[in-house]
Scaffold this motif. Sequence first.
Motif, mmCIF file in Angstrom:
data_model
loop_
_atom_site.group_PDB
_atom_site.id
_atom_site.type_symbol
_atom_site.label_atom_id
_atom_site.label_comp_id
_atom_site.label_asym_id
_atom_site.label_seq_id
_atom_site.Cartn_x
_atom_site.Cartn_y
_atom_site.Cartn_z
ATOM 1 N N VAL A 3 -18.188 -15.689 18.033
ATOM 2 C CA VAL A 3 -16.838 -15.267 17.669
ATOM 3 C C VAL A 3 -16.637 -13.803 18.055
ATOM 4 O O VAL A 3 -15.623 -13.428 18.665
ATOM 5 C CB VAL A 3 -16.592 -15.465 16.154
ATOM 6 N N PHE A 4 -17.606 -12.968 17.711
ATOM 7 C CA PHE A 4 -17.475 -11.541 18.023
ATOM 8 C C PHE A 4 -17.432 -11.316 19.535
ATOM 9 O O PHE A 4 -16.597 -10.556 20.037
ATOM 10 C CB PHE A 4 -18.634 -10.754 17.419
ATOM 11 N N PHE A 5 -18.328 -11.971 20.279
ATOM 12 C CA PHE A 5 -18.357 -11.789 21.730
ATOM 13 C C PHE A 5 -17.055 -12.265 22.374
ATOM 14 O O PHE A 5 -16.529 -11.620 23.283
ATOM 15 C CB PHE A 5 -19.540 -12.540 22.338
ATOM 16 N N ALA A 6 -16.543 -13.406 21.913
ATOM 17 C CA ALA A 6 -15.320 -13.945 22.513
ATOM 18 C C ALA A 6 -14.132 -13.033 22.262
ATOM 19 O O ALA A 6 -13.362 -12.716 23.173
ATOM 20 C CB ALA A 6 -15.043 -15.347 21.952
ATOM 21 N N ILE A 7 -13.972 -12.592 21.005
ATOM 22 C CA ILE A 7 -12.845 -11.710 20.687
ATOM 23 C C ILE A 7 -13.018 -10.362 21.373
ATOM 24 O O ILE A 7 -12.062 -9.787 21.896
ATOM 25 C CB ILE A 7 -12.714 -11.553 19.167
ATOM 26 N N ALA A 8 -14.249 -9.838 21.383
ATOM 27 C CA ALA A 8 -14.489 -8.545 22.033
ATOM 28 C C ALA A 8 -14.185 -8.614 23.519
ATOM 29 O O ALA A 8 -13.619 -7.675 24.099
ATOM 30 C CB ALA A 8 -15.938 -8.112 21.805
ATOM 31 N N SER A 9 -14.548 -9.718 24.155
ATOM 32 C CA SER A 9 -14.299 -9.863 25.584
ATOM 33 C C SER A 9 -12.812 -9.834 25.900
ATOM 34 O O SER A 9 -12.357 -9.114 26.796
ATOM 35 C CB SER A 9 -14.924 -11.171 26.090
ATOM 36 N N THR A 10 -12.017 -10.600 25.155
ATOM 37 C CA THR A 10 -10.587 -10.659 25.425
ATOM 38 C C THR A 10 -9.894 -9.348 25.076
ATOM 39 O O THR A 10 -9.002 -8.886 25.802
ATOM 40 C CB THR A 10 -9.942 -11.811 24.637
ATOM 41 N N LEU A 11 -10.299 -8.712 23.975
ATOM 42 C CA LEU A 11 -9.669 -7.452 23.586
ATOM 43 C C LEU A 11 -10.011 -6.325 24.550
ATOM 44 O O LEU A 11 -9.175 -5.454 24.829
ATOM 45 C CB LEU A 11 -10.090 -7.071 22.168
ATOM 46 N N THR A 12 -11.229 -6.312 25.068
ATOM 47 C CA THR A 12 -11.610 -5.270 26.025
ATOM 48 C C THR A 12 -10.754 -5.343 27.272
ATOM 49 O O THR A 12 -10.257 -4.330 27.779
ATOM 50 C CB THR A 12 -13.094 -5.408 26.394
ATOM 51 N N VAL A 13 -10.561 -6.568 27.794
ATOM 52 C CA VAL A 13 -9.708 -6.731 28.976
ATOM 53 C C VAL A 13 -8.270 -6.353 28.648
ATOM 54 O O VAL A 13 -7.580 -5.691 29.439
ATOM 55 C CB VAL A 13 -9.797 -8.179 29.495
ATOM 56 N N ASN A 14 -7.799 -6.752 27.469
ATOM 57 C CA ASN A 14 -6.428 -6.447 27.056
ATOM 58 C C ASN A 14 -6.185 -4.946 26.996
ATOM 59 O O ASN A 14 -5.200 -4.432 27.542
ATOM 60 C CB ASN A 14 -6.169 -7.085 25.681
ATOM 61 N N VAL A 15 -7.083 -4.211 26.361
ATOM 62 C CA VAL A 15 -6.920 -2.764 26.222
ATOM 63 C C VAL A 15 -7.033 -2.069 27.573
ATOM 64 O O VAL A 15 -6.287 -1.134 27.876
ATOM 65 C CB VAL A 15 -7.949 -2.210 25.217
ATOM 66 N N ARG A 16 -7.934 -2.543 28.416
ATOM 67 C CA ARG A 16 -8.092 -1.923 29.734
ATOM 68 C C ARG A 16 -6.820 -2.068 30.565
ATOM 69 O O ARG A 16 -6.433 -1.160 31.301
ATOM 70 C CB ARG A 16 -9.275 -2.558 30.469
ATOM 71 N N GLN A 17 -6.151 -3.204 30.451
ATOM 72 C CA GLN A 17 -4.938 -3.430 31.223
ATOM 73 C C GLN A 17 -3.758 -2.604 30.713
ATOM 74 O O GLN A 17 -2.772 -2.434 31.427
ATOM 75 C CB GLN A 17 -4.565 -4.921 31.175
ATOM 76 N N ARG A 18 -3.856 -2.115 29.497
ATOM 77 C CA ARG A 18 -2.754 -1.339 28.915
ATOM 78 C C ARG A 18 -2.978 0.159 29.058
ATOM 79 O O ARG A 18 -2.460 0.953 28.265
ATOM 80 C CB ARG A 18 -2.618 -1.711 27.438
ATOM 81 N N GLY A 19 -3.719 0.567 30.067
ATOM 82 C CA GLY A 19 -4.030 1.979 30.239
ATOM 83 C C GLY A 19 -2.787 2.844 30.376
ATOM 84 O O GLY A 19 -2.680 3.913 29.760
ATOM 85 N N GLU A 20 -1.828 2.387 31.191
ATOM 86 C CA GLU A 20 -0.618 3.182 31.395
ATOM 87 C C GLU A 20 0.216 3.270 30.120
ATOM 88 O O GLU A 20 0.795 4.314 29.803
ATOM 89 C CB GLU A 20 0.212 2.585 32.531
ATOM 90 N N GLU A 21 0.291 2.161 29.385
ATOM 91 C CA GLU A 21 1.047 2.174 28.128
ATOM 92 C C GLU A 21 0.418 3.134 27.120
ATOM 93 O O GLU A 21 1.121 3.931 26.475
ATOM 94 C CB GLU A 21 1.088 0.764 27.546
ATOM 95 N N LEU A 22 -0.909 3.095 26.985
ATOM 96 C CA LEU A 22 -1.580 3.989 26.046
ATOM 97 C C LEU A 22 -1.471 5.443 26.497
ATOM 98 O O LEU A 22 -1.330 6.351 25.662
ATOM 99 C CB LEU A 22 -3.059 3.584 25.915
#
Length: 445
Positions: free
Chosen positions: A68-87
């Motif tokens: 569960v932790f690995f799956a959620i961490a994997s998706t959230l890491t990609v999500n946050v990385r893609q939002r670099g310009e927004e952040l």
Amino acid sequence: MFSLAVKSVRQRPGRFVATLLAAFLGAGITMTFNSLHDTAGAAHIDDTSAETLSVSASVVGGYGTLLVFFAIASTLTVNVRQRGEELALLRSTGATPAQIKRMVVGEALAVALVAAVLAIGPAMLGGRALFGMFQDSGQVAENVDYAFGPIAFGSGFAITLLAAVGAAFLAVRRATRALAGGRPPRSRLRNLGGAAALVLGAGSVTSTYAMKSTEPALMAAPAYGAILLSIGFAVFSPRLLRVLLDRIARPVARIGGAGAYLAVHNLRQRADQLASVLMPLILFTGVAAATLSMQTIENDAIEASGLTKSVDDKNLETLNLTVVGIIVVFACVMLVNSLYAATSYRTREFGRQRLAGSTPRQVLTTVGVEGLFLTLTGVFFGTVAGLAGTLPFNAVRTDTALPDATYGIWLAIAAIAATATLGTSLATTRRTLRVPAVSAVAVAA
């Protein structure tokens, strides 16, 4: 910032579909198996049935928590990385790193809470079906009634929410450090953890030779060893990918032309980011190959001896198959989510390639070669980990050097890995190429 997080989820729900799916599956599986603890704790249940249910829930629940932790961490890491310009925009308008962290963590918490609520119904149905399977196989008495109680509810919500919050915090912490111009977090701790997993895995696998063929726990040492080796290889997957590229990059580039050459260059540059893809590939291949192969060897050995399976043998087989099933589901979800997000994020990159003269077919060739390299890397090192556990178990259990009936298992696992990797990446690329090149370049990251 929490209200801003909720508004962010409402305005762009598609961004959080991958996280919602991972959290939903995690909460569902956690509740399903922990409901066996509720059932085992009921009054007037016999000791054999209670032990069977408790052991199954504890073993599979432990694996499920990590996944569960690995799956959620994997998706959230990609999500946050893609939002670099927004952040970066939020940072430039006055938001502090602490506020950005609270917003991203709040988004993850909101999505995980919705996922846990949605998972209650499927978890009840799944737990009842699993309980019925135990009764049909004679591992649980017929007079025992299924229960879905506070342990299932509490563990499902607690594990899912804690995993989402922890994974979001780690992902946004890395992103805010990069926005502030600081150094990326040191990877020393991760490298030490990977090295420890490899050393402990090798020790666990080697200890199999010191055991007797009739010991009930014979399968435990090589199985845990294969899992630890898979984790170690997954941690060092970016380096392993670069090593493989150095060995076969030139001949592949000569055969595949410009698309293959560009694919090799892209993989070298993006090796660290592709760890989220290689990790589920290696874990899936290594754990599934080792567990299924050892279970097949055990079944053949019992059949050759003319004995019938005991309750303990049935429990072990059920646990092995269930663990592999969970790993397959989570690994495929992590793999598909990571590949879909990573490929769709490259819309502008593909648009620039087409404006520079590349044809859609050349872009597809590049993505196909990248997917092939990733599949080869993940399957190869996963196979090494799986064989490291299977060969010692086979040698001790059957007194033979090589197993006879496991080649089909490996081929099936490799086929699933290749289909998930190449199918997702190529299908997503085809969808991205439908966008006109000029419009693709103008798309916000």
